[in-house]
Scaffold this active site. Structure first.
Site, short mmCIF file in Angstrom:
data_model
loop_
_atom_site.label_atom_id
_atom_site.label_comp_id
_atom_site.label_asym_id
_atom_site.label_seq_id
_atom_site.Cartn_x
_atom_site.Cartn_y
_atom_site.Cartn_z
N CYS A 38 0.82 -1.21 0.00
CA CYS A 38 0.00 0.00 0.00
C CYS A 38 0.85 1.26 0.00
CB CYS A 38 -0.87 0.04 1.26
SG CYS A 38 -2.07 -1.27 1.43
N CYS A 42 -2.87 5.04 2.66
CA CYS A 42 -4.00 4.11 2.52
C CYS A 42 -4.80 4.04 3.82
CB CYS A 42 -3.49 2.72 2.14
SG CYS A 42 -4.84 1.59 1.73
N CYS A 69 -2.62 -3.01 -3.50
CA CYS A 69 -3.90 -2.78 -2.82
C CYS A 69 -4.89 -2.22 -3.85
CB CYS A 69 -3.68 -1.79 -1.69
SG CYS A 69 -5.18 -1.20 -0.89
N CYS A 72 -5.87 1.78 -2.56
CA CYS A 72 -4.98 2.93 -2.76
C CYS A 72 -4.17 2.89 -4.05
CB CYS A 72 -4.05 3.10 -1.56
SG CYS A 72 -2.79 1.81 -1.40
#
Length: 194
Positions: A38, A42, A69, A72
């Protein structure tokens, strides 16, 4: 102590815990238990410190076996990613490309991947309209274009832009323009006369 991009692991960890967007583009973090990496900003659940590792870029994290992810989007090249922007963009595109259809909020929400409540709140905060009012706005704009460029009747135009009831079409048209469709068309013709 591990140093990455001139930052200590403690500084990076603090950025992760506080979801600090100013560190986006400086590093990424990965979570061993989920296999996901991430951006520091995030808003996903904060992982346990012992399960986190840090990387300088997406390629490095992917080579280590992590996947990006979906919230994000750390694999995208721009520095700051606004997930709400894609919700707004996708909703507008869906409405603008299918305005004549019988569109339901739950269908739009399902396609953009959020709840109806979240979609309505987010869309209104960003655009000033609910999705339903935005649909109405698009339909009335299309109706105005047709009234100016075709010889179709108001009834034909109302059905063509997606209204199931002519009274709904007339009320929406008057709310947005201050005129009935017929008055609008007459005003256009009068303005075109020399």
């Amino acid at each position: 102590m591990k140093i990455l991009n001139n930052m200590s692991k403690e500084i990076m960890w603090e950025a992760v815990v506080t979801c600090d967007p100013k560190y986006d583009g400086e590093f990424l973090y990965a979570i061993k238990t989920t296999g996901i990496f991430c951006r520091p900003s995030c808003r996903s659940k904060i992982p346990k410190y012992k399960n986190v590792s840090f990387y300088t870029n997406a390629e490095e994290a992917q080579l280590a076996g992590y996947r990006p992810c979906k919230r994000c989007r750390p694999d995208l090249s721009f520095k700051n990613y606004d997930p709400l922007l894609s919700i707004i963009k996708d909703t507008k595109e869906m409405i603008e490309n299918q305005y004549w259809k019988n569109i339901h909020l739950n269908d739009i929400a399902a396609k953009v991947g959020v709840s109806q409540f979240h979609l309505t709140r987010t869309f209104k905060n960003r655009t000033g309209y609910t999705p339903r009012l935005y649909l109405e706005k698009v339909r009335i704009q299309k109706a105005q274009e047709l009234l100016m460029t075709t010889t179709l009747s108001s009834t034909e135009i109302g059905f063509q832009v997606g209204y199931q009831s002519m009274s709904s079409f007339y009320h929406a048209f008057k709310r947005h323009t201050g005129h009935s469709p017929r008055q609008f068309q007459a005003d256009i013709k009068n303005n075109l006369k020399p």
